[in-house]
Write a protein that holds these residues in place. Structure first.
Motif, PDB file in Angstrom:
ATOM      1  N   GLN A 148     -77.490  39.422  52.040  1.00 39.07           N
ATOM      2  CA  GLN A 148     -78.124  40.023  50.873  1.00 39.07           C
ATOM      3  C   GLN A 148     -79.433  39.300  50.590  1.00 39.07           C
ATOM      4  OE1 GLN A 148     -74.324  40.059  48.299  1.00 39.07           O
ATOM      5  NE2 GLN A 148     -75.900  41.084  47.103  1.00 39.07           N
ATOM      6  N   VAL A 149     -80.482  40.058  50.409  1.00 40.77           N
ATOM      7  CA  VAL A 149     -81.800  39.465  50.171  1.00 40.77           C
ATOM      8  C   VAL A 149     -81.834  38.644  48.883  1.00 40.77           C
ATOM      9  CG1 VAL A 149     -84.262  39.939  49.874  1.00 40.77           C
ATOM     10  CG2 VAL A 149     -82.917  41.329  51.447  1.00 40.77           C
ATOM     11  N   ASN A 150     -81.210  39.134  47.828  1.00 41.68           N
ATOM     12  CA  ASN A 150     -81.245  38.440  46.540  1.00 41.68           C
ATOM     13  C   ASN A 150     -80.014  37.575  46.279  1.00 41.68           C
ATOM     14  OD1 ASN A 150     -83.750  39.589  45.860  1.00 41.68           O
ATOM     15  ND2 ASN A 150     -82.738  41.459  45.173  1.00 41.68           N
ATOM     16  N   ALA A 151     -79.319  37.213  47.335  1.00 36.66           N
ATOM     17  CA  ALA A 151     -78.104  36.404  47.180  1.00 36.66           C
ATOM     18  C   ALA A 151     -78.461  35.011  46.669  1.00 36.66           C
ATOM     19  CB  ALA A 151     -77.383  36.289  48.515  1.00 36.66           C
ATOM     20  N   MET A 152     -77.491  34.381  45.992  1.00 36.64           N
ATOM     21  CA  MET A 152     -77.676  32.984  45.567  1.00 36.64           C
ATOM     22  C   MET A 152     -77.868  32.146  46.821  1.00 36.64           C
ATOM     23  SD  MET A 152     -74.548  32.323  42.911  1.00 36.64           S
ATOM     24  CE  MET A 152     -75.102  30.752  42.273  1.00 36.64           C
ATOM     25  N   ASN A 153     -78.740  31.157  46.737  1.00 38.98           N
ATOM     26  CA  ASN A 153     -78.849  30.260  47.882  1.00 38.98           C
ATOM     27  C   ASN A 153     -77.842  29.120  47.722  1.00 38.98           C
ATOM     28  OD1 ASN A 153     -80.004  28.149  46.301  1.00 38.98           O
ATOM     29  ND2 ASN A 153     -82.055  28.972  46.629  1.00 38.98           N
ATOM     30  N   GLY A 154     -77.778  28.268  48.728  1.00 41.27           N
ATOM     31  CA  GLY A 154     -76.806  27.186  48.701  1.00 41.27           C
ATOM     32  C   GLY A 154     -77.017  26.202  47.567  1.00 41.27           C
ATOM     33  N   LEU A 155     -78.282  25.932  47.255  1.00 41.60           N
ATOM     34  CA  LEU A 155     -78.594  24.994  46.183  1.00 41.60           C
ATOM     35  C   LEU A 155     -78.111  25.533  44.830  1.00 41.60           C
ATOM     36  CD1 LEU A 155     -79.871  22.227  46.243  1.00 41.60           C
ATOM     37  CD2 LEU A 155     -82.069  23.276  45.713  1.00 41.60           C
ATOM     38  N   GLN A 156     -78.363  26.828  44.573  1.00 44.70           N
ATOM     39  CA  GLN A 156     -77.890  27.450  43.330  1.00 44.70           C
ATOM     40  C   GLN A 156     -76.359  27.427  43.274  1.00 44.70           C
ATOM     41  OE1 GLN A 156     -79.879  31.141  44.224  1.00 44.70           O
ATOM     42  NE2 GLN A 156     -81.358  30.873  42.560  1.00 44.70           N
ATOM     43  N   THR A 157     -75.724  27.670  44.412  1.00 42.46           N
ATOM     44  CA  THR A 157     -74.260  27.651  44.484  1.00 42.46           C
ATOM     45  C   THR A 157     -73.737  26.245  44.230  1.00 42.46           C
ATOM     46  OG1 THR A 157     -74.371  29.466  46.089  1.00 42.46           O
ATOM     47  CG2 THR A 157     -72.271  28.313  45.894  1.00 42.46           C
ATOM     48  N   LEU A 158     -74.390  25.238  44.834  1.00 43.43           N
ATOM     49  CA  LEU A 158     -74.013  23.840  44.618  1.00 43.43           C
ATOM     50  C   LEU A 158     -74.056  23.497  43.141  1.00 43.43           C
ATOM     51  CD1 LEU A 158     -73.557  20.830  45.450  1.00 43.43           C
ATOM     52  CD2 LEU A 158     -76.033  20.683  45.821  1.00 43.43           C
ATOM     53  N   VAL A 159     -75.142  23.851  42.456  1.00 43.92           N
ATOM     54  CA  VAL A 159     -75.299  23.567  41.031  1.00 43.92           C
ATOM     55  C   VAL A 159     -74.175  24.245  40.227  1.00 43.92           C
ATOM     56  CG1 VAL A 159     -76.789  23.967  39.015  1.00 43.92           C
ATOM     57  CG2 VAL A 159     -77.779  23.110  41.157  1.00 43.92           C
TER      58      VAL A 159
END
Length: 143
Positions: free
Chosen positions: A63-74
């Motif tokens: 998904q183009v607008n998916a959360m990235n790993g950093l956002q998921t980590l937070v």
């Protein structure tokens, strides 16, 4: 008494890589492995309280607008500071690693032919640290 199996969440949008990683874990260690292809899926299931999350840094392949790993980590750390997160990335840029560690990742591992071995070492270090923290708490309660 049967020992509780370690519950690990693998989060990566690369379907081939995540399957290979899961197979590697299942072949070498008796962990309870759950795979997710997005940060959003991982967060929907975070109430299952995984022992460790292995999280891809990018997560934008599906998904183009998916959360990235950093956002998921937070978001994982906001849910529970105590859930260890190991970041995986195909990038070996120091600023990416620093960003991850600054946001309380337990480790940062570059995807390579030695990544699984390094993941195992990182998981063992996390488990040792948790064991030592429990022992320390036990001793502190008795003082």
């Amino acid at each position: 008494m049967m020992e509780k199996r370690l519950k690990i969440f693998l989060v990566d949008d690369d379907a081939v890589y995540i399957k290979l990683l899961a197979a590697e874990f299942l072949a070498h260690v008796n962990y309870d492995i759950t795979c997710f292809s997005s940060g959003e899926q991982c967060l929907k299931n975070i109430t299952q309280h995984p022992d460790i999350v292995v999280l891809d840094f990018h997560l934008d392949g599906i998904q183009v607008n998916a959360m990235n790993g950093l956002q998921t980590l937070v978001a994982i750390k906001e849910f529970n500071q105590g859930i260890p997160v190991i970041m995986l990335s195909s990038q070996d840029k120091i600023d990416v690693a620093v960003q991850c560690m600054h946001n309380k990742a337990n480790d940062y591992i570059v995807k390579s032919e030695t990544a699984f071995m390094r993941l195992q070492k990182s998981i063992n270090a996390i488990l040792l640290q948790k064991k030592m923290e429990k022992q320390l708490a036990w001793y502190m309660d008795r003082m």
